[in-house]
Design a protein around this motif. Structure first.
Motif, PDB file in Angstrom:
ATOM      1  N   ILE A   4       0.807  -1.216   0.000  1.00  0.00           N
ATOM      2  CA  ILE A   4       0.000   0.000   0.000  1.00  0.00           C
ATOM      3  C   ILE A   4       0.842   1.270   0.000  1.00  0.00           C
ATOM      4  CG2 ILE A   4      -0.316   0.271   2.489  1.00  0.00           C
ATOM      5  CD1 ILE A   4      -3.077   0.697  -0.042  1.00  0.00           C
ATOM      6  N   ALA A   5       2.033   1.237   0.543  1.00  0.00           N
ATOM      7  CA  ALA A   5       2.863   2.441   0.675  1.00  0.00           C
ATOM      8  C   ALA A   5       3.077   3.177  -0.652  1.00  0.00           C
ATOM      9  CB  ALA A   5       4.192   2.107   1.329  1.00  0.00           C
ATOM     10  N   LEU A   8       0.051   5.418  -1.757  1.00  0.00           N
ATOM     11  CA  LEU A   8      -0.346   6.573  -0.957  1.00  0.00           C
ATOM     12  C   LEU A   8       0.429   7.814  -1.378  1.00  0.00           C
ATOM     13  CD1 LEU A   8      -0.327   4.816   2.521  1.00  0.00           C
ATOM     14  CD2 LEU A   8      -2.340   5.468   1.200  1.00  0.00           C
ATOM     15  N   GLN A  10       2.717  10.946  -1.031  1.00  0.00           N
ATOM     16  CA  GLN A  10       3.851  11.111  -0.125  1.00  0.00           C
ATOM     17  C   GLN A  10       3.513  12.035   1.043  1.00  0.00           C
ATOM     18  OE1 GLN A  10       7.486  11.985  -2.083  1.00  0.00           O
ATOM     19  NE2 GLN A  10       8.707  11.869  -0.215  1.00  0.00           N
ATOM     20  N   SER A  12       0.803  12.267   2.712  1.00  0.00           N
ATOM     21  CA  SER A  12      -0.013  11.648   3.759  1.00  0.00           C
ATOM     22  C   SER A  12       0.321  10.167   3.941  1.00  0.00           C
ATOM     23  CB  SER A  12      -1.493  11.808   3.427  1.00  0.00           C
ATOM     24  OG  SER A  12      -1.779  11.185   2.199  1.00  0.00           O
ATOM     25  N   ARG A  13       1.512   9.776   3.557  1.00  0.00           N
ATOM     26  CA  ARG A  13       1.902   8.364   3.639  1.00  0.00           C
ATOM     27  C   ARG A  13       1.939   7.849   5.079  1.00  0.00           C
ATOM     28  NH1 ARG A  13       6.434   7.243  -0.171  1.00  0.00           N
ATOM     29  NH2 ARG A  13       4.676   7.425  -1.576  1.00  0.00           N
ATOM     30  N   THR A  14       2.464   8.645   5.998  1.00  0.00           N
ATOM     31  CA  THR A  14       2.551   8.205   7.388  1.00  0.00           C
ATOM     32  C   THR A  14       1.165   7.959   7.974  1.00  0.00           C
ATOM     33  OG1 THR A  14       4.584   9.477   7.643  1.00  0.00           O
ATOM     34  CG2 THR A  14       3.492   8.773   9.659  1.00  0.00           C
ATOM     35  N   THR A  15       0.252   8.873   7.723  1.00  0.00           N
ATOM     36  CA  THR A  15      -1.113   8.709   8.217  1.00  0.00           C
ATOM     37  C   THR A  15      -1.775   7.498   7.569  1.00  0.00           C
ATOM     38  OG1 THR A  15      -1.298  11.090   8.531  1.00  0.00           O
ATOM     39  CG2 THR A  15      -3.354   9.841   8.434  1.00  0.00           C
ATOM     40  N   GLY A  16      -1.576   7.328   6.285  1.00  0.00           N
ATOM     41  CA  GLY A  16      -2.158   6.191   5.583  1.00  0.00           C
ATOM     42  C   GLY A  16      -1.650   4.864   6.117  1.00  0.00           C
ATOM     43  N   LEU A  17      -0.356   4.780   6.374  1.00  0.00           N
ATOM     44  CA  LEU A  17       0.200   3.543   6.922  1.00  0.00           C
ATOM     45  C   LEU A  17      -0.303   3.290   8.342  1.00  0.00           C
ATOM     46  CD1 LEU A  17       3.846   3.709   5.559  1.00  0.00           C
ATOM     47  CD2 LEU A  17       1.989   2.220   4.809  1.00  0.00           C
ATOM     48  N   VAL A  19      -3.258   4.138   9.421  1.00  0.00           N
ATOM     49  CA  VAL A  19      -4.634   3.651   9.247  1.00  0.00           C
ATOM     50  C   VAL A  19      -4.625   2.173   8.854  1.00  0.00           C
ATOM     51  CG1 VAL A  19      -6.694   3.865   7.803  1.00  0.00           C
ATOM     52  CG2 VAL A  19      -5.602   5.911   8.719  1.00  0.00           C
ATOM     53  N   VAL A  20      -3.724   1.797   7.957  1.00  0.00           N
ATOM     54  CA  VAL A  20      -3.621   0.394   7.548  1.00  0.00           C
ATOM     55  C   VAL A  20      -3.248  -0.480   8.739  1.00  0.00           C
ATOM     56  CG1 VAL A  20      -2.280  -1.228   6.138  1.00  0.00           C
ATOM     57  CG2 VAL A  20      -3.101   0.898   5.142  1.00  0.00           C
TER      58      VAL A  20
END
Length: 72
Positions: A4-5, A8, A10, A12-17, A19-20
């Motif tokens: 998934i990284a 996403l 770049q 908002s990648r930290t927030t997306g990870l 959430v995952v």
């Protein structure tokens, strides 16, 4: 998370990870609760049979969705 990284953005990648990871943890907790409830009410054999069939169905679905060599 490795799959998934790259999908996403770049910014908002930290927030997306996060959430995952939260979703994965909640799914594991709910799976453990469901297994325990099924084992308590139907016995361990029933719980293993149901979860074994569920796992087989999930693997089959994943195999259909993600085929090696298929462009994403």
């Amino acid at each position: 998370m490795a799959h998934i990284a790259p999908l996403l953005p770049q910014t908002s990648r930290t927030t997306g990870l996060a959430v995952v990871q939260t979703a994965q943890t909640l799914a594991r907790a709910l799976g453990a609760l469901a297994f325990g409830a099924l084992a308590a009410h139907g016995g361990p054999g029933t719980a293993f049979a149901v979860f074994g069939c569920t796992t087989a169905a999930a693997v089959a679905a994943a195999r259909l969705i993600h085929r090696p060599g298929k462009e994403a």
